[in-house]
Design a protein around this motif. Sequence first.
Motif, PDB file in Angstrom:
ATOM      1  N   PRO A 242      23.278  17.789 -47.191  1.00 17.66           N
ATOM      2  CA  PRO A 242      24.397  16.888 -47.513  1.00 17.66           C
ATOM      3  C   PRO A 242      23.979  15.423 -47.621  1.00 17.66           C
ATOM      4  N   LEU A 243      24.592  14.766 -48.598  1.00 16.44           N
ATOM      5  CA  LEU A 243      24.449  13.328 -48.784  1.00 16.44           C
ATOM      6  C   LEU A 243      25.843  12.728 -48.786  1.00 16.44           C
ATOM      7  N   LEU A 244      26.066  11.743 -47.945  1.00 13.51           N
ATOM      8  CA  LEU A 244      27.366  11.069 -47.875  1.00 13.51           C
ATOM      9  C   LEU A 244      27.127   9.577 -47.713  1.00 13.51           C
ATOM     10  N   SER A 245      27.663   8.790 -48.643  1.00 13.33           N
ATOM     11  CA  SER A 245      27.544   7.332 -48.542  1.00 13.33           C
ATOM     12  C   SER A 245      28.875   6.691 -48.914  1.00 13.33           C
ATOM     13  N   ALA A 246      29.133   5.534 -48.318  1.00 15.40           N
ATOM     14  CA  ALA A 246      30.373   4.814 -48.592  1.00 15.40           C
ATOM     15  C   ALA A 246      30.115   3.325 -48.421  1.00 15.40           C
ATOM     16  N   SER A 247      30.780   2.528 -49.254  1.00 15.87           N
ATOM     17  CA  SER A 247      30.638   1.072 -49.156  1.00 15.87           C
ATOM     18  C   SER A 247      31.986   0.399 -49.339  1.00 15.87           C
ATOM     19  N   ASP A 248      32.188  -0.669 -48.584  1.00 23.64           N
ATOM     20  CA  ASP A 248      33.351  -1.550 -48.717  1.00 23.64           C
ATOM     21  C   ASP A 248      32.826  -2.913 -49.140  1.00 23.64           C
ATOM     22  N   ASN A 249      33.305  -3.397 -50.290  1.00 22.90           N
ATOM     23  CA  ASN A 249      32.785  -4.653 -50.832  1.00 22.90           C
ATOM     24  C   ASN A 249      33.899  -5.607 -51.223  1.00 22.90           C
ATOM     25  N   VAL A 250      33.582  -6.872 -51.143  1.00 25.35           N
ATOM     26  CA  VAL A 250      34.387  -7.913 -51.796  1.00 25.35           C
ATOM     27  C   VAL A 250      33.608  -8.335 -53.033  1.00 25.35           C
ATOM     28  N   VAL A 251      34.235  -8.211 -54.199  1.00 25.99           N
ATOM     29  CA  VAL A 251      33.540  -8.505 -55.452  1.00 25.99           C
ATOM     30  C   VAL A 251      34.232  -9.650 -56.180  1.00 25.99           C
ATOM     31  N   PHE A 252      33.421 -10.411 -56.908  1.00 27.76           N
ATOM     32  CA  PHE A 252      33.913 -11.532 -57.709  1.00 27.76           C
ATOM     33  C   PHE A 252      33.477 -11.314 -59.150  1.00 27.76           C
ATOM     34  N   THR A 253      34.423 -11.454 -60.070  1.00 34.36           N
ATOM     35  CA  THR A 253      34.176 -11.116 -61.474  1.00 34.36           C
ATOM     36  C   THR A 253      34.558 -12.290 -62.377  1.00 34.36           C
TER      37      THR A 253
END
Length: 258
Positions: A242-253
């Motif tokens: 199993p592979l499990l990854s998660a990310s929480d980001n603040v992004v600016f565009t």
Amino acid sequence: MKYLTSFLFSLLFLFTNSDLSAQGSLKQKTIFPAGISLEYGIGSYAVSDEYISEEKYSGSLPCYSITWSNQHSDYVYHLKMDFSNSSGIKNNNVTTDIFQFTLNQGFSYALPEFTLFNNPAYLYLGPSTELFFFFNKQNIAVSGFDYTQSFALLFSGGITSQIIYQLSESFTIDGELDFNILSLGFRMVDMEESDESPVKILTLISTNNVVFSLGPRYYLQNNLSIKAAYLFHLTRIDSWEPLLSASDNVVFTLTYGF
């Protein structure tokens, strides 16, 4: 006679409805932020890659992306490329290098305009195709080369969707949700210990690659806008180790329309 009358009323309704839809689509052509977009994000990231270790590694993973969106007569075409890389993902004193790359293209079709809390909202929905690559290199000294590196590759077909909630002529709330439905997956396997194939057809039950974002957009000019948003990215692959990854980001565009 009554069948003819019903038929004529049906035709009248269709033409009237088509006209209203055409007027709505004209508005939607101007509201979608087409053009070229540059994006930068930073946030927290966690991964559990059981090919290397059952332990969870976490840290900060910057992300960068560039998107090209082009408005056509009845759909929006968008092509997005993003990548993330960090050598600061760790578990206690053990670090690992993470590299992620995504190339996504989609065709978004405008659905009928609707009203939400007395303000207009616009929804787009369509198919997408995606290439996703994940590479994990653990920074420890072991005798076996294969046990310190891991990768996963997905060629996927899925759904892309966007919603634009217009608060004023220069201010909107933009949301996006992309996810895979069917994938051709490649995964590193231990050829000495297992005869499992490194290539498989994967469905939603065994694999998920989901990206969600939501945030305000402000138009500095008609063709220039800035956006700040929350972005969540989840990857789950269960068909091998199993592979499990998660990310929480603040992004600016920053988006510039041609």
